[in-house]
Structure formats: C-alpha cells, structure tokens
Design a protein around this motif. Structure first.
Motif, mmCIF file in Angstrom:
data_model
loop_
_atom_site.group_PDB
_atom_site.id
_atom_site.type_symbol
_atom_site.label_atom_id
_atom_site.label_comp_id
_atom_site.label_asym_id
_atom_site.label_seq_id
_atom_site.Cartn_x
_atom_site.Cartn_y
_atom_site.Cartn_z
ATOM 1 N N ARG A 124 1.332 -1.137 0.103
ATOM 2 C CA ARG A 124 0.327 -0.443 0.284
ATOM 3 C C ARG A 124 0.926 1.182 -0.075
ATOM 4 O O ARG A 124 1.627 1.172 0.538
ATOM 5 N N SER A 125 -0.101 2.419 -0.518
ATOM 6 C CA SER A 125 0.723 3.633 -0.185
ATOM 7 C C SER A 125 1.243 3.782 1.246
ATOM 8 O O SER A 125 0.876 3.542 2.398
ATOM 9 N N ALA A 126 2.869 4.155 1.471
ATOM 10 C CA ALA A 126 3.612 4.124 3.059
ATOM 11 C C ALA A 126 2.386 5.517 3.417
ATOM 12 O O ALA A 126 2.900 5.796 5.047
ATOM 13 N N ILE A 127 2.121 6.705 3.103
ATOM 14 C CA ILE A 127 1.838 7.171 3.758
ATOM 15 C C ILE A 127 0.819 7.188 4.440
ATOM 16 O O ILE A 127 0.124 7.472 5.706
ATOM 17 N N GLU A 128 -0.295 6.211 3.357
ATOM 18 C CA GLU A 128 -1.310 5.997 3.984
ATOM 19 C C GLU A 128 -1.373 4.562 5.198
ATOM 20 O O GLU A 128 -2.221 4.873 6.676
ATOM 21 N N ASP B 143 -1.149 3.740 11.659
ATOM 22 C CA ASP B 143 -0.339 3.637 13.032
ATOM 23 C C ASP B 143 -0.357 5.278 13.668
ATOM 24 O O ASP B 143 -0.383 4.999 14.748
ATOM 25 N N ILE B 144 0.126 6.090 13.053
ATOM 26 C CA ILE B 144 -0.207 7.192 14.102
ATOM 27 C C ILE B 144 -1.235 8.080 15.161
ATOM 28 O O ILE B 144 -1.288 8.773 15.472
ATOM 29 N N GLY B 145 -2.292 7.970 13.988
ATOM 30 C CA GLY B 145 -3.620 8.343 14.725
ATOM 31 C C GLY B 145 -4.110 9.275 13.462
ATOM 32 O O GLY B 145 -3.817 10.342 13.015
ATOM 33 N N ASP B 146 -5.683 9.827 13.467
ATOM 34 C CA ASP B 146 -5.964 11.037 13.430
ATOM 35 C C ASP B 146 -5.492 12.329 13.679
ATOM 36 O O ASP B 146 -5.385 12.950 12.875
ATOM 37 N N ILE B 147 -5.284 12.478 14.768
ATOM 38 C CA ILE B 147 -4.808 13.960 15.614
ATOM 39 C C ILE B 147 -3.683 14.444 15.231
ATOM 40 O O ILE B 147 -3.214 15.508 14.191
ATOM 41 N N LEU B 148 -2.503 13.246 15.230
ATOM 42 C CA LEU B 148 -1.117 13.787 14.414
ATOM 43 C C LEU B 148 -0.954 13.744 13.032
ATOM 44 O O LEU B 148 -0.528 14.740 12.029
ATOM 45 N N SER B 149 -2.150 12.836 12.011
ATOM 46 C CA SER B 149 -2.365 13.053 11.552
ATOM 47 C C SER B 149 -2.880 14.532 9.812
ATOM 48 O O SER B 149 -2.591 14.514 9.152
ATOM 49 N N ARG B 150 -3.648 15.236 11.223
ATOM 50 C CA ARG B 150 -4.497 16.211 11.096
ATOM 51 C C ARG B 150 -3.476 17.365 10.404
ATOM 52 O O ARG B 150 -3.266 17.980 9.851
ATOM 53 N N ASP B 151 -1.579 17.210 11.403
ATOM 54 C CA ASP B 151 -0.659 18.030 10.884
ATOM 55 C C ASP B 151 0.447 17.520 11.341
ATOM 56 O O ASP B 151 1.054 17.344 12.520
#
Length: 373
Positions: free
Chosen positions: A218-222, A227-235
C-alpha cells in the motif's frame, strides 16, 4: 576493586580536586575511566596529567561530552553545561586489558594488538569504544574492529567542540579509541529502549535508498497515518522529533530494534524519508518517544542485569542518549536515580552520546549499561 567519584565546581582545577578528595586510596588500581563535560574539554590534557600524577595510574580511557553521569556512595548525578568530571578507577591485571589507540582512517592492513603478547588470552573481548561523530568513517572503522576481533562492542558516538576530546592513554581524537577487555573479565551488559512501538511491523514493498514509497503493498503514507492516528495525521508538522522509525535487528531473539529519525513526509507524493537506507523486503515499525515506557524499560533492564550478575558487581559503565536524561525523564538525575535505586552504591560512570553502541549495532534514544562482575 572499583571506585568512582564525581564533582561539579567553578573551574576544572577545583572540580578535579573535589573528585580526588572523594576517591579513596587505591594503590592496586591499574586503569582509570574519565568523562568530562564539554565545558572543560579544552583542559583535558591538563586534567589527565594531573590525574596521572595524583593517582599513579598511567592508563586512562574516556571522553568529553555535552553530558556525563556518575553513581556512587555520594549519590547519583547527571551533569550538563557545567564544569563537571566523573572518574572511576579499577584494579585489573595488565594482561586483562589494553588501551586501543585512535584509529582515524579505514585501513584494511592494520592489525589490532589487544595485549603485550599480541594475542587474545581467552577468546573474543569486550571493547569499549568512543567514536568521534565528526569523522564520517567511524561506522566503517567500528565494523573493521568488530570483524577483526570478533569482539562485543559497546560505547557511544561522542560530540564535542574540542577536536581532541578522547582519552586513550593520552588525549587524542578524530577517530575511534577505547579499551579492549579480555574475555576472562566477567561482564554483563544490556540495552534499554526509549521508544515504544505504536503499530505492527510492516514490510517495505517499494523504496529508493532512504525513501519509503510502499508498505505492505500500500501507499507508505497511508500506512503511516493509520499507525499514528487521526490527531497527528491532521498536522504532519507535529510528528517531527516525536515519531521515529524502528528497524528490527537481524538475528535478535529478543525483538531488538534500532531507531532512526523520520526526516521527511511528503503527503502529496506519498513518500516517507528516514535517516537510514532501506531495501525491498525490509521490515520496520513506527515508534514514539515515551517517558513512562522508558522509565519502566530502564528499571526492568537493570533488574535483569542485576539478576544475571549475582552478588559480586564491582562497577559499571553507562552510555545513554543525549536526548534522554532530563529531556526524556523530566527531572534532573531521574535517569541515574533509577539505576542507583536498584544497584545501590555500585560505582558507575558514563556519558550522554550522540548514538549508542551495543552488540556492534548503533542505536538511538537508548541506554546501554555494562557491569563488571
């Protein structure tokens, strides 16, 4: 057999005198270990000469560093940014160790001579190394030492504004130096991690050098964002210095891993860059710095070492990451207090490094404790 002392004062002279006043007379000591803070590294030659004259010990090994630590009968202390010195003396026979003079270039023709008879007495040795971070060849030099001696390497990458900041019989620097211990000397050593996994292990399915493009097909960024969760993924700007990548150590039966920094995330291209090359088929995990987990892991590690060592622990060397200490444990001296709470007044000295060496691997965010028994 082992004695330690540590002190902080206004000058290198007063600091060293405080250390000497603390040391009991040890006429049988044959080797000394010394770590000084980088603040007084320019005076290392004078410090060493004074130590030799005052103690009668001619063989010393050590380094300057931004941070040092010591544990003993007068407490457990960490020193950063102040004039401070930690010393430890030991009574070993002269055939049990040999100072490793500086190796500063890759040279396939050199031969290590670990003792005066030019042979190892009873098998592969333990080797304490101080490797100058400013020398780009130090990792290859370490590999050469590991291959030639078949020894077990411990130590750290040192960082100093003073080029000659190592001690290996004399003040030196610019390469790799230290001391080789014959295997007849009893030791136990272990490592404590400072990061905890936040997801499962992933397989690298597409990459180029240190750029990771695909994980698990899969895409590495996905995968990373899951793994890091929604909160960190937003920024994504918040992940720097907090989220890292762990690469499993090949052949480890304890699930050991080395941590490497995450140096870039490109959401548009779906690419992650880390501070290490990877190949197709490699495995990795995402990890986070975790103070509570680091404290528990350190305590568990020291307890385990104490059980392995038994009742006759003589002294120790502790190499920790410069990002640990108060940066990770929250309070001054908290890291070494954990060790002292388990080992008591056992003499231990150490430094805070820019990379920690254990079992011939280079680690980050770890603490490596070696005990002499």
């Amino acid at each position: 057999m082992f004695q330690s002392a540590h002190a902080q004062n206004t000058t290198w002279q007063s600091t060293l005198q405080d250390c000497l006043d603390e040391l009991e007379e040890n006429l049988g000591a044959t080797i000394g270990f010394i770590y000084v803070t980088d603040v007084i590294a320019p005076h290392l030659s004078s410090i060493l000469e004074t130590l030799k004259n005052k103690t009668g010990i001619n063989r010393w090994v050590g380094s300057a560093s931004p941070g040092i630590c010591s544990i003993g009968s007068n407490g457990a202390r960490e020193y950063f940014g102040v004039p401070a010195i930690a010393v430890m003396t030991a009574e070993l026979t002269t055939t049990e160790f040999e100072i490793l003079e500086t190796i500063d270039t890759i040279n396939p023709n050199y031969t290590l001579k670990p003792n005066k008879n030019n042979e190892f007495i009873s098998g592969p040795p333990l080797i304490l190394l101080h490797a100058d971070y400013a020398n780009e060849d130090v990792l290859e030099i370490m590999d050469d030492i590991s291959i030639e001696t078949e020894g077990y390497l411990i130590g750290g990458l040192t960082l100093s504004d003073t080029p000659k900041h190592h001690v290996a019989g004399e003040v030196t620097g610019g390469g790799v130096s230290g001391v080789i211990f014959d295997s007849s000397i009893g030791v136990v050593t272990s490592l404590s991690q400072g990061c905890r996994p936040i997801g499962k292990s992933h397989e690298v399915t597409e990459c180029s050098e240190n750029f990771i493009i695909g994980l698990d097909g899969r895409s590495a960024i996905e995968v990373f964002q899951e793994d890091i969760g929604d909160i960190l993924s937003r920024d994504m700007k918040k992940v720097g210095g907090f989220i890292h990548v762990a690469l499993p150590v090949t052949g480890s039966d304890t699930g050991d891993y080395v941590v490497r920094n995450l140096i870039g995330v490109d959401e548009n291209e779906g690419v992650i860059a880390i501070a290490a090359p990877v190949e197709h088929g490699d495995h990795l995990m995402f990890v986070s710095r975790d103070a509570n987990a680091a404290q528990k892991d350190l305590a568990d590690m020291v307890v385990g070492l104490k059980k392995r060592a038994g009742q006759n622990i003589k002294g120790g060397i502790y190499i920790s990451c410069i990002a640990r200490g108060p940066h990770m444990f929250g309070e001054a001296n908290a890291e070494v207090q954990i060790i002292k709470s388990i080992l008591g007044d056992t003499p231990v000295i150490g430094l805070y490094a820019n990379g920690e060496i254990s079992n011939n691997q280079l680690y980050s965010y770890t603490g490596v404790l070696t005990l002499f028994i």
